[in-house]
Design an enzyme around this catalytic site. Structure first.
Site, mmCIF file in Angstrom:
data_model
loop_
_atom_site.group_PDB
_atom_site.id
_atom_site.type_symbol
_atom_site.label_atom_id
_atom_site.label_comp_id
_atom_site.label_asym_id
_atom_site.label_seq_id
_atom_site.Cartn_x
_atom_site.Cartn_y
_atom_site.Cartn_z
ATOM 1 N N VAL A 60 0.808 -1.225 0.000
ATOM 2 C CA VAL A 60 0.000 0.000 0.000
ATOM 3 C C VAL A 60 0.840 1.273 0.000
ATOM 4 C CG1 VAL A 60 -2.021 -1.036 1.059
ATOM 5 C CG2 VAL A 60 -0.207 -0.152 2.517
ATOM 6 N N TYR A 61 2.149 1.164 -0.218
ATOM 7 C CA TYR A 61 3.005 2.352 -0.221
ATOM 8 C C TYR A 61 3.200 2.926 -1.618
ATOM 9 C CZ TYR A 61 4.424 1.079 4.580
ATOM 10 O OH TYR A 61 4.455 0.766 5.922
ATOM 11 N N GLY A 62 2.167 2.904 -2.435
ATOM 12 C CA GLY A 62 2.246 3.533 -3.746
ATOM 13 C C GLY A 62 3.311 2.920 -4.626
#
Length: 340
Positions: A60-62
């Site tokens: 979920v960290y891009g």
């Protein structure tokens, strides 16, 4: 010099300082404070040169996984890459929820998340898969059977837990042992001199169950970096400058007293406050690695100094005392008779 530490009851080893990739590249949640790809490349190169071999990211960290995958490709066999599964990588579709197989700790969601992370990281295996948060809607046996399969397939090498209640940590470890499934070997928690909640239940549980502890948010969103002063506005562009609610949470008499004690110790060692904040954690059991989230080379250089700081027993005791919270029951009761 950055040492390597054994992780729990396993053959895995982490560098005592790890590099976190949460702010690398474009990211909806952290974009305002993120590093562009060029700066991220410089930070990773400096980390490698300094002896850091453990890198932490999440689905979920891009763009973080893609960036780290590219930057570490040539050193893949020499580094430990950790990522996470639990949360969806995209928002809601229309007014509804994302597909159930895209989040949570069900068998389908875990396998799907790992497969997607492998593609983004451009690698054939994940060294450590952190379960990013417990999921009470899914039996832990189902989650562990999925991660056990992934280990047997060679797609994951080790399993870790993060953001679990202590009783759920115990449940996961004991269930894995009872069913002969690959057990968790590590626990990742937020821990700092101003956020010591994990010492109440989670750290003792990890010690008792033989888990190594990796620490995230060791500088309390930057509050313990030394760049904040009481009564002054947070630094523009910093995490706490962007997240004012977080700054308000740290703005207390106790926390400013802790920061003052860290500053005094830093002056004695002639190092930045951040280095002493990190060294205090490195001296605690059973910490195996502290994840630093440097966005620039300058920040990373300051944090790297922690590896060479040796706090005296008196300094540690003084910092422990000024930062000690009110533990509450039952810890405060037990402490009258024995260590907990």
């Amino acid at each position: 010099m950055i040492s390597r530490r054994g992780v729990g009851r396993s053959g895995l080893r982490f560098s005592s300082l790890s590099l976190g990739g949460m702010t690398f590249g474009s990211n909806e949640a952290f974009g305002a404070i993120g590093s562009d790809p060029t700066e991220a490349a410089r930070v990773v190169a400096l980390a490698l040169d300094a002896g850091i071999d453990t890198f932490d990211t999440a689905n979920v960290y891009g763009e973080s996984e893609q960036l780290l995958g590219r930057l570490l490709r040539r050193r893949r066999d020499d580094v430990v890459i950790c990522t996470k599964a639990r949360f969806p990588t995209s928002g809601h579709v229309g007014d509804g929820l994302p597909p159930s197989s895209s989040y949570g700790l069900s068998r389908a969601a875990v396998v799907r998340s790992v497969e997607a992370s492998l593609r983004r990281l451009d690698t054939d295996r994940i060294d450590v898969l952190w379960l990013h948060m417990q999921d009470r809607s899914v039996p832990i046996e189902e989650t562990l059977s999925a991660t056990d399969l992934l280990v047997r397939q060679g797609k994951v090498r080790y399993l870790g837990l993060s953001n679990f209640m202590a009783y759920r940590v115990a449940e996961a470890v004991l269930t894995a042992r009872a069913r002969a499934l690959e057990p968790p070997v590590a626990l990742q928690v937020p821990w700092s001199a101003v956020s010591r909640d994990v010492e109440r239940e989670l750290v003792p549980a990890a010690r008792h169950l033989g888990l190594g502890v990796a620490v995230y948010s060791p500088l309390a969103r930057g509050f313990l970096s030394g760049k904040y002063d009481r009564g002054a506005e947070p630094v523009v562009g910093s995490r706490l400058g962007e997240w004012r609610d977080e700054f308000a949470r740290y703005d207390s008499d106790r926390n400013w007293a802790v920061l003052a004690a860290l500053r005094e110790t830093a002056r004695a060692h002639q190092v930045p406050v951040s280095a002493v904040s990190l060294a205090w954690l490195l001296a605690r059991r059973p910490v195996v690695s502290v994840v630093i989230g440097a966005r620039t080379e300058e920040q990373l250089r300051e944090n790297l100094m922690a590896a060479d700081v040796r706090l005296t027993a008196e300094e540690i005791a003084r910092l422990d005392k000024v930062s000690e919270p009110d533990w509450g029951y039952p810890e405060s009761f037990i402490a009258r008779f024995e260590p907990w």
